[in-house]
Design an enzyme around this catalytic site. Sequence first.
Site, PDB file in Angstrom:
ATOM      1  CG  ASP A  99      -1.958  -1.018   1.266  1.00 37.23           C
ATOM      2  OD1 ASP A  99      -1.961  -1.886   0.370  1.00 37.23           O
ATOM      3  OD2 ASP A  99      -2.803  -0.979   2.175  1.00 37.23           O
ATOM      4  CG  HIS A 155       2.481  -8.833   0.102  1.00 35.85           C
ATOM      5  ND1 HIS A 155       1.864  -9.970   0.576  1.00 35.85           N
ATOM      6  CD2 HIS A 155       2.227  -7.856   1.028  1.00 35.85           C
ATOM      7  CE1 HIS A 155       1.269  -9.710   1.740  1.00 35.85           C
ATOM      8  NE2 HIS A 155       1.472  -8.428   2.034  1.00 35.85           N
ATOM      9  CB  SER A 257       9.787   3.353   5.593  1.00 37.70           C
ATOM     10  OG  SER A 257      11.018   3.918   5.200  1.00 37.70           O
TER      11      SER A 257
END
Length: 297
Positions: A99, A155, A257
Amino acid sequence: MMNFRRELRNFFANEDLNFLVTNRIPRLTVTHFMGWFSKIRVGWVRDLSIRIWKLFTDLDLSEAKKQHFDSLHDCFIRELHAGARPVDMSADILTSPCDAIVGACGKIVNDQVFQAKGFPYKVTDLFGHNADTSIWKDGTYVTLRLTSSMYHRFHAPYQGVMKQVDYMSGDTWNVNPIALKRVEQLFCKNERALLSLKIGDKGYPIALVPVAAILVASIRLHGLNMLFHPRYKGQTRFSCDVSFEKGDELGWFEHGSTIIVFAPAGFDLAEHIAPGVRIKMGTPLMYLPHCSSKGSL
């Protein structure tokens, strides 16, 4: 309450104040303290910390796999319930590993990319002295910024294998847009890791560069039984043999981050990818070579 939250956020959105609060403090000391504090397993400490966190962010825990957390840290690194992030399994699509809010992105020109307008840096400086960056000539990159309230796990963007990780110790500058406009080569100064992937049947090289920041101070990867943090000095190379399918979890940050994605020549950005756009893990990020925007092979 809503007005108070709005005013509080507007106050800390002031660029000079934000930069002062987050960067003109002993960053490593504060980051180490936060790492310790966030793991305290005391109910009132956890609950108060999460309430304060919600004052400053749009923290949404409705997608979390569990609703009761052992600590603030447990909430930071939360997993999502099954199906919360559908992964585009199209063979011509490289998906977003996380995301994020899209930052600087585009083509790699003369070994240079941008962290913000007017602030270029060299791929060689980001990847470290052991990396061969010639394979990225005329390639494509995307900067993906994770805010503190976002899902912090990342991922695999495609099926493949990871054989090597380079860890580079460094500073913990904030990586928000305010800092990126003020600190030259910020990504090259912060703690980071270079994940070297080979994807698909043709073994295309893909690089994922998770960059740590203030309050982060650690990056965790599956397949390597260690926690990366500034105790490792300089640049350290780790061999591994991690196979993954598209969408498999690769690791996580301890806080918000940045991940920078690099692909070689022939890869193109998906149409909707542009600075400021919010995306979810598993949605299209780039097209593989020889694939049109309509998804044909």
